[in-house]
Design an enzyme around this catalytic site. Structure first.
Site, short mmCIF file in Angstrom:
data_model
loop_
_atom_site.label_atom_id
_atom_site.label_comp_id
_atom_site.label_asym_id
_atom_site.label_seq_id
_atom_site.Cartn_x
_atom_site.Cartn_y
_atom_site.Cartn_z
N SER A 148 0.85 -1.20 0.00
CA SER A 148 0.00 0.00 0.00
C SER A 148 0.88 1.24 0.00
O SER A 148 2.04 1.20 0.44
CB SER A 148 -0.86 0.00 1.26
OG SER A 148 -1.48 1.25 1.46
N TYR A 161 -1.79 -0.36 10.18
CA TYR A 161 -1.79 -0.64 8.74
C TYR A 161 -0.48 -0.16 8.11
O TYR A 161 0.16 -0.89 7.35
CB TYR A 161 -3.01 0.03 8.11
CG TYR A 161 -3.27 -0.39 6.69
CD1 TYR A 161 -3.73 -1.68 6.40
CD2 TYR A 161 -3.05 0.47 5.62
CE1 TYR A 161 -3.97 -2.08 5.09
CE2 TYR A 161 -3.29 0.08 4.32
CZ TYR A 161 -3.74 -1.19 4.05
OH TYR A 161 -3.97 -1.60 2.75
N LYS A 165 2.36 -2.66 6.42
CA LYS A 165 2.67 -2.60 4.98
C LYS A 165 4.14 -2.22 4.78
O LYS A 165 4.78 -2.66 3.81
CB LYS A 165 1.73 -1.64 4.27
CG LYS A 165 0.28 -2.14 4.22
CD LYS A 165 0.13 -3.48 3.50
CE LYS A 165 -1.32 -3.89 3.31
NZ LYS A 165 -1.47 -5.18 2.62
P1 NAP Z 1 -11.20 -6.38 0.80
O1 NAP Z 1 -12.19 -5.87 -0.16
O2 NAP Z 1 -11.45 -6.25 2.27
O3 NAP Z 1 -10.88 -7.91 0.44
C1 NAP Z 1 -9.91 -8.61 1.16
C2 NAP Z 1 -10.03 -10.08 0.89
O4 NAP Z 1 -9.04 -10.76 1.68
C3 NAP Z 1 -11.38 -10.64 1.32
O5 NAP Z 1 -11.80 -11.64 0.42
C4 NAP Z 1 -11.06 -11.24 2.69
O6 NAP Z 1 -11.93 -12.26 3.08
C5 NAP Z 1 -9.67 -11.77 2.43
N1 NAP Z 1 -8.95 -12.02 3.68
C6 NAP Z 1 -8.69 -11.14 4.67
N2 NAP Z 1 -8.07 -11.75 5.68
C7 NAP Z 1 -7.93 -13.05 5.33
C8 NAP Z 1 -7.39 -14.19 5.96
N3 NAP Z 1 -6.87 -14.13 7.19
N4 NAP Z 1 -7.38 -15.36 5.30
C9 NAP Z 1 -7.91 -15.45 4.06
N5 NAP Z 1 -8.48 -14.41 3.41
C10 NAP Z 1 -8.48 -13.22 4.04
O7 NAP Z 1 -9.79 -5.66 0.59
P2 NAP Z 1 -9.09 -5.08 -0.74
O8 NAP Z 1 -9.32 -3.62 -0.74
O9 NAP Z 1 -9.44 -5.91 -1.91
O10 NAP Z 1 -7.58 -5.30 -0.32
C11 NAP Z 1 -6.76 -6.32 -0.88
C12 NAP Z 1 -5.30 -5.99 -0.54
O11 NAP Z 1 -4.98 -4.71 -1.08
C13 NAP Z 1 -5.04 -5.90 0.96
O12 NAP Z 1 -3.78 -6.45 1.24
C14 NAP Z 1 -5.03 -4.41 1.21
O13 NAP Z 1 -4.26 -4.07 2.34
C15 NAP Z 1 -4.45 -3.89 -0.07
N6 NAP Z 1 -4.77 -2.49 -0.36
C16 NAP Z 1 -6.07 -2.06 -0.39
C17 NAP Z 1 -6.33 -0.73 -0.64
C18 NAP Z 1 -7.75 -0.19 -0.66
O14 NAP Z 1 -7.91 1.04 -0.53
N7 NAP Z 1 -8.76 -0.99 -0.85
C19 NAP Z 1 -5.28 0.17 -0.86
C20 NAP Z 1 -3.97 -0.30 -0.84
C21 NAP Z 1 -3.73 -1.64 -0.59
P3 NAP Z 1 -13.24 -11.94 4.02
O15 NAP Z 1 -13.98 -10.83 3.36
O16 NAP Z 1 -13.94 -13.23 4.01
O17 NAP Z 1 -12.68 -11.54 5.35
#
Ligand code: NAP
Length: 256
Positions: A148, A161, A165
């Site tokens: 991130s 967070y 990261k």
């Molecule tokens: P999201 O919509 O919350 O989706 C996260 C996914 O990861 C969900 O399917 C969740 O499952 C799964 N997950 C979480 N913990 C887990 C575990 N312990 N074991 C197995 N699966 C798990 O998040 P996203 O925005 O797509 O984020 C994906 C990645 O991008 C993350 O690493 C996040 O930090 C990074 N990121 C996100 C953003 C943003 O603004 N969205 C920005 C920068 C980086 P459940 O829903 O079933 O818990």
């Protein structure tokens, strides 16, 4: 206006027939990455922890394109067990992650354990299992750690967070150092806010989003597709010499 290309319009023939593990495949960036990889002709091993999300993936794609595994990646022994049984694969998209936000002074022990437990401990363990599998099978693979912009600049109320990261970026560097000689590449991709479930939860409030947007030179958040395309590029032959670095997908936030 120029036509905006989607992940489907980028094509890397070298990805066809490759096998990719995607964690956190159930929602958001993970689910869209599954879609982008299938469009490239990859076979997906989709890992997530909500069965209903995995069922949706199984409904969307036929079994020649995807298998799904219900797994909480914080369950150490289960991760070992599942990875030991997987057929060889070429790519890991180490994407599962969580965010618990709040003021520094209110960070609790339980929250630290949760966020570090997923974003650092479990991601390191999954990467370790994947790398062992690649080495055993002499596969010149690629690991993409989904980091991130928060790894590089402090963001108010994001202590855990940001710290996790930053640790993930160092994991990328360590893996590139120790696995590079075996021709396994590791990169981080570091997006700005993306309006997935996680993004909406933390950035929907206008006072917060406006403050963040004012610090992003392009004055907008990233579309999921704008994260998936750089991931695909990192896997491709075009990125053959890219190892151990962080790919910022942040509209200039980190540099501003
Ligand atoms: P999201 O919509 O919350 O989706 C996260 C996914 O990861 C969900 O399917 C969740 O499952 C799964 N997950 C979480 N913990 C887990 C575990 N312990 N074991 C197995 N699966 C798990 O998040 P996203 O925005 O797509 O984020 C994906 C990645 O991008 C993350 O690493 C996040 O930090 C990074 N990121 C996100 C953003 C943003 O603004 N969205 C920005 C920068 C980086 P459940 O829903 O079933 O818990």
């Amino acid at each position: 206006m120029d036509e905006v290309s989607t992940a489907a319009t980028v094509f890397y023939p070298e990805l066809r027939g490759k096998r990719a593990v995607v964690t956190g495949a159930g929602k958001g960036i993970g689910a869209e990455t599954v879609d982008g990889l299938i469009t490239q002709g990859c076979y997906i091993i989709a890992i997530s922890r909500t069965q209903a999300d995995l069922d949706k993936l199984k409904q969307k794609y036929d079994s020649t394109k995807i298998e799904t595994i219900l797994l909480d990646i914080t369950h150490w022994n289960e991760v070992d067990n599942i990875f030991s049984k997987l057929e060889p694969f070429h790519y890991l998209i180490n994407n599962a992650g969580i965010a618990i936000c709040g003021p520094f002074l209110q960070v609790s022990e339980q929250d630290i354990d949760s966020v570090f437990g997923v974003n650092v401990k479990a991601c390191l363990h999954v990467a370790q299992c994947a790398a062992k599998k690649m080495l055993e099978n002499k596969i010149k693979g690629v690991v993409v750690n989904i980091s991130s912009q928060a790894s590089k600049r402090p963001i108010k109320d994001h202590t855990m967070y940001c710290c996790t990261k930053a640790a993930l970026d160092m994991l990328t560097k360590m893996m590139s150092l120790e696995l590079g000689p075996s021709e396994i590449r590791t990169v981080s991709v570091n997006p700005t806010v993306v309006m997935t479930d996680m993004g909406r939860k933390n950035w929907s409030e206008p006072s917060k989003s406006e403050s963040m947007l004012s610090q992003i030179p392009l004055r907008r958040f990233a579309e999921v597709d704008e994260v998936v395309k750089p991931i695909l590029f990192c896997l491709s032959d075009g990125a053959a010499m890219i190892n151990g670095c962080d790919v910022n997908i942040d509209g200039g936030f980190v540099s501003a």
